[in-house]
Write a protein that holds these residues in place. Structure first.
Motif, short mmCIF file in Angstrom:
data_model
loop_
_atom_site.label_atom_id
_atom_site.label_comp_id
_atom_site.label_asym_id
_atom_site.label_seq_id
_atom_site.Cartn_x
_atom_site.Cartn_y
_atom_site.Cartn_z
N PHE A 144 -1.83 -1.29 10.24
CA PHE A 144 -0.87 -2.24 9.68
C PHE A 144 0.27 -1.63 8.87
CE2 PHE A 144 -5.08 -4.54 9.64
CZ PHE A 144 -4.84 -5.26 10.80
N TYR A 145 0.12 -0.37 8.44
CA TYR A 145 1.15 0.22 7.59
C TYR A 145 2.10 1.08 8.40
CZ TYR A 145 -1.83 -0.89 3.53
OH TYR A 145 -2.58 -1.51 2.58
N ASN A 146 3.36 1.14 7.97
CA ASN A 146 4.30 2.10 8.53
C ASN A 146 3.94 3.49 8.03
OD1 ASN A 146 5.84 0.04 9.76
ND2 ASN A 146 6.98 -0.31 7.86
N MET A 147 4.42 4.51 8.74
CA MET A 147 4.09 5.87 8.35
C MET A 147 4.60 6.20 6.95
SD MET A 147 2.50 8.60 8.87
CE MET A 147 1.93 8.32 10.56
N ASP A 148 5.75 5.63 6.56
CA ASP A 148 6.24 5.92 5.20
C ASP A 148 5.30 5.35 4.14
OD1 ASP A 148 6.93 3.35 5.91
OD2 ASP A 148 8.93 3.41 5.03
N GLU A 149 4.71 4.17 4.42
CA GLU A 149 3.75 3.58 3.49
C GLU A 149 2.46 4.40 3.44
OE1 GLU A 149 4.63 -1.18 3.72
OE2 GLU A 149 3.72 -0.25 5.49
N ARG A 150 2.03 4.91 4.59
CA ARG A 150 0.84 5.75 4.64
C ARG A 150 1.06 7.05 3.87
NH1 ARG A 150 -0.91 7.01 10.46
NH2 ARG A 150 -2.58 8.06 9.32
N LEU A 151 2.25 7.61 4.00
CA LEU A 151 2.57 8.85 3.30
C LEU A 151 2.56 8.64 1.79
CD1 LEU A 151 3.44 11.81 3.31
CD2 LEU A 151 5.81 11.04 3.61
N VAL A 152 3.15 7.55 1.33
CA VAL A 152 3.16 7.25 -0.11
C VAL A 152 1.73 7.10 -0.62
CG1 VAL A 152 3.75 5.50 -1.84
CG2 VAL A 152 5.47 6.26 -0.18
N LYS A 153 0.91 6.37 0.11
CA LYS A 153 -0.49 6.17 -0.29
C LYS A 153 -1.24 7.50 -0.32
CE LYS A 153 -4.66 3.55 0.98
NZ LYS A 153 -4.89 3.06 -0.39
N TYR A 154 -0.96 8.34 0.66
CA TYR A 154 -1.59 9.66 0.72
C TYR A 154 -1.24 10.48 -0.52
CZ TYR A 154 -2.21 14.52 2.29
OH TYR A 154 -2.56 15.85 2.37
N LEU A 155 0.04 10.51 -0.88
CA LEU A 155 0.48 11.27 -2.05
C LEU A 155 -0.11 10.70 -3.34
CD1 LEU A 155 4.24 11.81 -1.10
CD2 LEU A 155 2.40 13.51 -1.00
N GLN A 156 -0.18 9.38 -3.42
CA GLN A 156 -0.77 8.74 -4.60
C GLN A 156 -2.25 9.12 -4.73
OE1 GLN A 156 0.18 4.67 -3.65
NE2 GLN A 156 2.02 4.66 -4.96
N ASN A 157 -2.97 9.12 -3.61
CA ASN A 157 -4.38 9.50 -3.63
C ASN A 157 -4.57 10.96 -4.03
OD1 ASN A 157 -5.38 6.99 -2.93
ND2 ASN A 157 -5.42 7.41 -0.74
N LYS A 158 -3.70 11.83 -3.51
CA LYS A 158 -3.77 13.25 -3.86
C LYS A 158 -3.58 13.44 -5.36
CE LYS A 158 -3.81 16.25 -0.22
NZ LYS A 158 -4.43 17.59 -0.18
N LYS A 159 -2.60 12.74 -5.92
CA LYS A 159 -2.34 12.84 -7.35
C LYS A 159 -3.55 12.37 -8.15
CE LYS A 159 0.71 11.17 -11.03
NZ LYS A 159 1.87 10.30 -11.38
#
Length: 210
Positions: A144-159
């Motif tokens: 359901f998410y665009n790749m830009d949304e997935r990338l933001v979520k990925y970076l937030q999780n990493k942080k």
């Protein structure tokens, strides 16, 4: 080891169970980037995380990886539990995201404690639920998410996992874990940088406002 156990699990397990874990558990130190479990391995013990973080990955037929979820201090891996109890080969790859300390629990004790300790049984069930929820979130993000949304979520999780605004990952490493191309990741990261949300450095990304 006993002090670390009490620090991380005294709010979950009764003293008798913590003492037993201290007696039969095997302490294991894993360096950042080191594999804990490989796809195809038979898993003979279950990990309890005392320190650090581990990322859990799946692999497709072409050898491309997809990040499923992270494990943090106080966690265990439901996929490992399933492999242990079913005596089947692992279908996931586990890699230390940070320098990590584990206690490995023998499979025989896992089964014994399920009947002996209510706190252990609840911990196992809650772990299944937490990991299933995280995998469903991963599926939702892909569907359901665009790749830009997935990338933001990925970076937030990493942080969140590393407790650090500086993400030490290359564009290619991020692409592998998000199951996309480096070109796409680089383009989206540059877009986030132009918006003032991140700062791109060589082999690292500084989160400013995500």
């Amino acid at each position: 080891m006993l002090d670390n156990l009490k620090e991380n699990f005294s709010h979950i397990f009764e003293d008798a169970l913590i003492d037993e874990i201290g007696q039969v558990g095997v302490l294991k130190e894993v360096k950042e980037g080191e594999k804990v479990i490989e796809i195809g391995d038979y898993v003979r013990s279950m990990p309890l995380l005392l320190k650090g973080a581990i990322k859990i990955l799946r692999e497709d037929d072409d050898g491309d990886e997809l990040l499923l979820y992270f494990l943090e201090r106080g966690d265990t891996c439901a996929m490992t539990l399933t492999c242990c109890l079913g005596q089947t080969k692992s279908e996931i790859r586990a890699i230390a995201e940070l320098d990590t300390t584990l206690i490995m629990i023998p499979i025989q004790k896992m089964e014994e404690w399920t009947g002996k300790y209510k706190s252990w049984r609840n911990f196992v069930f809650q772990s299944y639920h937490a990991r299933l929820t995280e995998m469903l979130e991963t599926i939702d993000s892909i569907a359901f998410y665009n790749m830009d949304e997935r990338l933001v979520k990925y970076l937030q999780n990493k942080k969140k996992i590393t407790n650090d605004s500086l993400i030490n990952s290359t564009h290619q490493e991020i692409a592998y874990e998000l199951h996309t191309s480096r070109v796409v990741v680089s383009r989206l990261l540059k877009k986030l940088e132009s918006m003032g949300k991140i700062e791109l450095n060589r082999n690292s990304i500084k989160i400013i406002a995500l």
